[in-house]
Design an enzyme around this catalytic site. Structure first.
Site, PDB file in Angstrom:
ATOM      1  N   LYS A  27       0.942  -1.203  -0.497  1.00 27.41           N
ATOM      2  CA  LYS A  27      -0.229  -0.194   0.023  1.00 27.41           C
ATOM      3  C   LYS A  27       1.089   1.159   0.086  1.00 27.41           C
ATOM      4  CE  LYS A  27      -2.365   0.981   3.545  1.00 27.41           C
ATOM      5  NZ  LYS A  27      -3.396   2.079   4.674  1.00 27.41           N
ATOM      6  N   ARG A 102     -10.216   4.204   9.472  1.00 29.52           N
ATOM      7  CA  ARG A 102     -10.331   3.048   9.855  1.00 29.52           C
ATOM      8  C   ARG A 102     -11.258   2.178  10.250  1.00 29.52           C
ATOM      9  NH1 ARG A 102      -4.671   1.929   9.918  1.00 29.52           N
ATOM     10  NH2 ARG A 102      -3.023   4.346   9.934  1.00 29.52           N
ATOM     11  N   ARG A 141      11.028 -10.410   5.611  1.00 24.15           N
ATOM     12  CA  ARG A 141      11.980  -9.608   6.048  1.00 24.15           C
ATOM     13  C   ARG A 141      13.147  -9.338   7.022  1.00 24.15           C
ATOM     14  NH1 ARG A 141       6.912  -5.226   7.101  1.00 24.15           N
ATOM     15  NH2 ARG A 141       5.823  -4.962   4.967  1.00 24.15           N
ATOM     16  N   ARG A 176      12.236  -8.045  12.656  1.00 24.54           N
ATOM     17  CA  ARG A 176      11.760  -7.499  13.416  1.00 24.54           C
ATOM     18  C   ARG A 176      10.697  -7.917  14.221  1.00 24.54           C
ATOM     19  NH1 ARG A 176       7.917  -2.154  11.699  1.00 24.54           N
ATOM     20  NH2 ARG A 176       7.387  -3.560  11.528  1.00 24.54           N
ATOM     21  N   ARG A 187      -1.425  -9.812  13.508  1.00 21.89           N
ATOM     22  CA  ARG A 187      -2.286  -8.677  12.605  1.00 21.89           C
ATOM     23  C   ARG A 187      -3.304  -8.627  11.011  1.00 21.89           C
ATOM     24  NH1 ARG A 187       3.989  -6.605  10.671  1.00 21.89           N
ATOM     25  NH2 ARG A 187       3.102  -4.767   9.830  1.00 21.89           N
TER      26      ARG A 187
END
Ligand SMILES: [Zn+2]
Length: 230
Positions: A27, A102, A141, A176, A187
């Protein structure tokens, strides 16, 4: 009148956009590319809030008091801040809203505000990427602890020299805590719970465009642009 730019034939229309997409859907990247393509600003509610607080506007002071009390800034204040931002000349040709709405209540309030201002949304884009792909993208990642550079063990396999090779003699790659597979699923679940109702709402408003967000970022951008201009 806005100048005629680029080669798109339907380019004279104003673009007022909301981008919806899960963590890892690209995004942020696509938003940046659309800003460049359409020559419109990104309106980030987080940035606006920080700027209003810093400038000490009445709304900013109200927001600061709310945040200092450890509460979330209410929708009314957020909409006031968005209204002020939309009055700036650079938003006349369009905008991409970032971080808002949101919730369903926010989406409804935004529709009302934009209707009042006579500047309704042109489209709401949902960047759809298969959850398995998202989990792989995010959990792959890695960040180099020395230079902060981000790469991906799937798209840049460990056998390749890491991207910061040459700058850092021995890249120290870390993951992370937010990006582990277990956290990512959580998430995505949160995103799904919050965003599905928004997508349904905009579908009913006739504004939703669902774009396949899988594949090369360049290809995804072309899909987006042709869906918006077509
Ligand atoms: Zn490095």
């Amino acid at each position: 009148m806005r100048p005629f730019l680029g080669s798109g034939l339907n380019y004279l229309s104003v673009m007022r956009l909301v981008l919806l997409g899960a963590p890892g859907s690209g995004k942020g990247t696509q938003s940046q590319r659309l800003i460049e393509h359409f020559g419109i600003p990104q309106i980030s509610t987080g940035d606006l809030l920080r700027a209003a607080v810093k400038a000490g506007t009445p709304l900013g002071l109200a927001a600061k008091a709310i945040m200092d009390a450890g509460k979330l800034v209410d929708d009314r204040t957020m909409l006031g801040i968005i209204r002020e931002r939309l009055a700036q000349p650079d938003a006349a040709d369009g905008f991409i809203l970032d971080g808002f709405p949101r919730t369903l209540a926010q989406a409804e309030a935004l529709q009302k505000l934009l209707q009042e201002l006579g500047t309704p949304l042109s489209a709401v884009v949902l960047l759809e990427v298969d959850y398995q792909v998202l989990v792989k993208r995010i959990s792959g990642r890695r960040t180099c602890q020395d230079c902060g550079r981000i790469f991906n063990i799937h798209t840049a396999p460990p056998s390749d020299p890491p991207p910061c090779h040459g700058r850092c003699t021995t890249p120290k790659l870390i993951q992370r805590a937010d990006d582990t597979e277990a956290t990512v699923s959580k998430r995505l679940q949160v995103y799904d719970d919050q965003t599905r109702p928004l997508a349904d709402f905009y579908l009913q408003c006739g504004l939703l465009r669902t774009i396949d967000g899988d594949g090369d970022p360049e290809v995804v951008t072309r899909r987006l642009i042709s869906a918006l201009e077509g």
